[in-house]
Write a protein that holds these residues in place. Structure first.
Motif, PDB file in Angstrom:
ATOM      1  N   LEU A  57       0.759  -1.219  -0.111  1.00 29.73           N
ATOM      2  CA  LEU A  57      -0.009  -0.205  -0.017  1.00 29.73           C
ATOM      3  C   LEU A  57       1.013   1.356  -0.171  1.00 29.73           C
ATOM      4  CD1 LEU A  57      -2.647  -1.081   2.581  1.00 29.73           C
ATOM      5  CD2 LEU A  57      -3.232  -1.175   0.239  1.00 29.73           C
ATOM      6  N   ASN A  58       0.609   2.147  -1.372  1.00 29.04           N
ATOM      7  CA  ASN A  58       1.447   3.021  -1.301  1.00 29.04           C
ATOM      8  C   ASN A  58       0.858   4.112   0.095  1.00 29.04           C
ATOM      9  OD1 ASN A  58      -1.015   4.478  -2.154  1.00 29.04           O
ATOM     10  ND2 ASN A  58       0.078   4.712  -4.309  1.00 29.04           N
ATOM     11  N   GLN A  59      -0.210   4.289   0.451  1.00 24.26           N
ATOM     12  CA  GLN A  59      -0.890   5.204   1.684  1.00 24.26           C
ATOM     13  C   GLN A  59      -0.533   5.883   1.576  1.00 24.26           C
ATOM     14  OE1 GLN A  59       2.033   5.138   5.437  1.00 24.26           O
ATOM     15  NE2 GLN A  59       2.381   2.866   4.439  1.00 24.26           N
ATOM     16  N   CYS A  60      -1.085   6.636  -0.330  1.00 23.47           N
ATOM     17  CA  CYS A  60      -1.311   7.838  -0.770  1.00 23.47           C
ATOM     18  C   CYS A  60      -3.148   8.873  -0.094  1.00 23.47           C
ATOM     19  CB  CYS A  60      -0.775   7.851  -2.398  1.00 23.47           C
ATOM     20  SG  CYS A  60      -1.591   9.749  -3.273  1.00 23.47           S
ATOM     21  N   ALA A  61      -2.681   9.852  -0.199  1.00 27.06           N
ATOM     22  CA  ALA A  61      -4.272  10.469   0.065  1.00 27.06           C
ATOM     23  C   ALA A  61      -5.250  10.212  -1.392  1.00 27.06           C
ATOM     24  CB  ALA A  61      -3.930  11.455   0.917  1.00 27.06           C
ATOM     25  N   GLN A  62      -4.246  10.570  -2.004  1.00 30.84           N
ATOM     26  CA  GLN A  62      -4.922  10.587  -4.185  1.00 30.84           C
ATOM     27  C   GLN A  62      -5.450   9.160  -4.217  1.00 30.84           C
ATOM     28  OE1 GLN A  62      -3.240  14.345  -5.885  1.00 30.84           O
ATOM     29  NE2 GLN A  62      -1.900  12.867  -6.048  1.00 30.84           N
ATOM     30  N   ALA A  63      -4.770   8.665  -3.653  1.00 35.35           N
ATOM     31  CA  ALA A  63      -4.831   7.217  -4.271  1.00 35.35           C
ATOM     32  C   ALA A  63      -6.705   6.868  -3.957  1.00 35.35           C
ATOM     33  CB  ALA A  63      -4.018   6.387  -4.457  1.00 35.35           C
ATOM     34  N   SER A  64      -6.847   6.925  -2.534  1.00 31.79           N
ATOM     35  CA  SER A  64      -8.092   6.251  -1.835  1.00 31.79           C
ATOM     36  C   SER A  64      -8.990   7.840  -1.989  1.00 31.79           C
ATOM     37  CB  SER A  64      -7.238   6.080  -0.524  1.00 31.79           C
ATOM     38  OG  SER A  64      -6.891   7.409  -0.016  1.00 31.79           O
ATOM     39  N   SER A  65      -8.795   7.938  -2.793  1.00 30.46           N
ATOM     40  CA  SER A  65     -10.190   9.910  -2.598  1.00 30.46           C
ATOM     41  C   SER A  65     -10.688   9.925  -4.606  1.00 30.46           C
ATOM     42  CB  SER A  65      -9.425  10.346  -2.102  1.00 30.46           C
ATOM     43  OG  SER A  65     -10.523  11.757  -2.124  1.00 30.46           O
ATOM     44  N   PRO A  66     -11.644   9.874  -4.368  1.00 28.21           N
ATOM     45  CA  PRO A  66     -12.199   9.841  -5.212  1.00 28.21           C
ATOM     46  C   PRO A  66     -12.380  11.840  -5.924  1.00 28.21           C
ATOM     47  CG  PRO A  66     -14.299   9.224  -4.441  1.00 28.21           C
ATOM     48  CD  PRO A  66     -12.607   9.724  -3.117  1.00 28.21           C
ATOM     49  N   GLN A  67     -11.642  12.561  -4.769  1.00 23.08           N
ATOM     50  CA  GLN A  67     -11.693  14.077  -4.418  1.00 23.08           C
ATOM     51  C   GLN A  67     -10.324  14.538  -4.980  1.00 23.08           C
ATOM     52  OE1 GLN A  67     -14.750  15.710  -5.632  1.00 23.08           O
ATOM     53  NE2 GLN A  67     -15.782  13.858  -6.000  1.00 23.08           N
ATOM     54  N   PRO A  68      -9.993  15.412  -5.561  1.00 22.02           N
ATOM     55  CA  PRO A  68      -8.641  16.020  -5.482  1.00 22.02           C
ATOM     56  C   PRO A  68      -8.746  16.417  -3.581  1.00 22.02           C
ATOM     57  CG  PRO A  68      -9.828  17.114  -7.085  1.00 22.02           C
ATOM     58  CD  PRO A  68     -11.140  15.949  -6.023  1.00 22.02           C
ATOM     59  N   VAL A  69      -7.441  15.920  -2.761  1.00 18.64           N
ATOM     60  CA  VAL A  69      -7.322  16.244  -1.995  1.00 18.64           C
ATOM     61  C   VAL A  69      -6.276  18.133  -1.555  1.00 18.64           C
ATOM     62  CG1 VAL A  69      -7.254  13.560  -1.197  1.00 18.64           C
ATOM     63  CG2 VAL A  69      -5.157  14.511  -1.687  1.00 18.64           C
ATOM     64  N   GLN A  70      -5.682  17.894  -0.179  1.00 24.11           N
ATOM     65  CA  GLN A  70      -5.275  19.164  -0.109  1.00 24.11           C
ATOM     66  C   GLN A  70      -3.698  18.613   0.026  1.00 24.11           C
ATOM     67  OE1 GLN A  70      -6.167  22.050  -0.917  1.00 24.11           O
ATOM     68  NE2 GLN A  70      -8.233  20.855  -1.355  1.00 24.11           N
ATOM     69  N   ASP A  71      -3.421  17.541   1.054  1.00 19.47           N
ATOM     70  CA  ASP A  71      -2.284  17.382   1.659  1.00 19.47           C
ATOM     71  C   ASP A  71      -2.291  15.757   0.983  1.00 19.47           C
ATOM     72  OD1 ASP A  71       0.225  17.984   2.492  1.00 19.47           O
ATOM     73  OD2 ASP A  71      -0.258  17.886   4.376  1.00 19.47           O
ATOM     74  N   CYS A  72      -0.899  14.572   1.537  1.00 14.72           N
ATOM     75  CA  CYS A  72      -0.765  13.838   1.382  1.00 14.72           C
ATOM     76  C   CYS A  72       1.166  13.951   1.558  1.00 14.72           C
ATOM     77  CB  CYS A  72      -0.329  12.860   0.351  1.00 14.72           C
ATOM     78  SG  CYS A  72      -0.465  11.461   0.192  1.00 14.72           S
ATOM     79  N   CYS A  89       3.236  12.733   0.339  1.00 12.88           N
ATOM     80  CA  CYS A  89       3.765  12.255  -1.308  1.00 12.88           C
ATOM     81  C   CYS A  89       4.226  13.337  -2.211  1.00 12.88           C
ATOM     82  CB  CYS A  89       2.904  11.422  -2.438  1.00 12.88           C
ATOM     83  SG  CYS A  89       1.738  11.729  -2.753  1.00 12.88           S
ATOM     84  N   PHE A  90       3.407  14.923  -1.075  1.00  3.11           N
ATOM     85  CA  PHE A  90       3.089  16.658  -1.731  1.00  3.11           C
ATOM     86  C   PHE A  90       4.854  16.759  -1.003  1.00  3.11           C
ATOM     87  CE2 PHE A  90      -1.320  16.982  -1.825  1.00  3.11           C
ATOM     88  CZ  PHE A  90      -1.662  16.032  -2.749  1.00  3.11           C
ATOM     89  N   HIS A  91       5.352  16.046   0.155  1.00  2.00           N
ATOM     90  CA  HIS A  91       6.068  16.963   0.744  1.00  2.00           C
ATOM     91  C   HIS A  91       7.691  15.930   0.823  1.00  2.00           C
ATOM     92  CE1 HIS A  91       3.381  19.531   1.950  1.00  2.00           C
ATOM     93  NE2 HIS A  91       2.189  17.688   2.588  1.00  2.00           N
ATOM     94  N   ARG A  92       7.955  14.613  -0.053  1.00  2.54           N
ATOM     95  CA  ARG A  92       9.206  14.198   0.024  1.00  2.54           C
ATOM     96  C   ARG A  92       9.536  14.628  -1.934  1.00  2.54           C
ATOM     97  NH1 ARG A  92       9.075   9.095   2.138  1.00  2.54           N
ATOM     98  NH2 ARG A  92       9.312   9.907   4.212  1.00  2.54           N
ATOM     99  N   PRO A  93      10.320  14.953  -2.422  1.00  6.96           N
ATOM    100  CA  PRO A  93      11.134  14.690  -4.048  1.00  6.96           C
ATOM    101  C   PRO A  93      11.020  13.414  -4.042  1.00  6.96           C
ATOM    102  CG  PRO A  93      12.079  16.204  -2.213  1.00  6.96           C
ATOM    103  CD  PRO A  93      11.287  16.132  -1.811  1.00  6.96           C
ATOM    104  N   ILE A  94      10.428  13.161  -6.109  1.00  2.40           N
ATOM    105  CA  ILE A  94      10.988  11.426  -6.063  1.00  2.40           C
ATOM    106  C   ILE A  94      12.288  12.343  -8.016  1.00  2.40           C
ATOM    107  CG2 ILE A  94      10.215   9.379  -7.309  1.00  2.40           C
ATOM    108  CD1 ILE A  94       9.703  10.066  -3.931  1.00  2.40           C
ATOM    109  N   PRO A  95      13.219  11.629  -7.310  1.00  2.00           N
ATOM    110  CA  PRO A  95      14.387  11.708  -8.714  1.00  2.00           C
ATOM    111  C   PRO A  95      13.693  11.237 -10.182  1.00  2.00           C
ATOM    112  CG  PRO A  95      15.119  11.378  -6.937  1.00  2.00           C
ATOM    113  CD  PRO A  95      13.617  10.699  -5.897  1.00  2.00           C
TER     114      PRO A  95
END
Length: 68
Positions: free
Chosen positions: A13-28, A30-36
């Motif tokens: 499970l990736n624990q991403c708020a966007q993945a589990s919500s049908p609506q756009p989310v304000q925070d997760c 993954c928004f705060h961890r840069p992925i190269p």
């Protein structure tokens, strides 16, 4: 559970708020961890842009890149 809720690298499970919500989310986490970009490019093309890495893979991969 859909594939967007799973890490494309390890399958956990990736624990991403966007993945589990049908609506756009304000925070997760993954928004705060840069992925190269190179880490994304290492994923198979059909998995890119479909789901987030999990926090564990994102942290482990990010650390590996920084210390090289």
């Amino acid at each position: 559970m859909n594939d967007a809720e799973r890490c494309p690298r390890c399958g956990q499970l990736n624990q991403c708020a966007q993945a589990s919500s049908p609506q756009p989310v304000q925070d997760c986490w993954c928004f705060h961890r840069p992925i190269p970009r190179q880490l994304i490019e290492e994923l198979p093309a059909e998995q890119r842009g479909k789901s987030c890495l999990c926090p564990h893979c994102a942290k482990a991969l990010g650390t590996a890149v920084k210390t090289d």
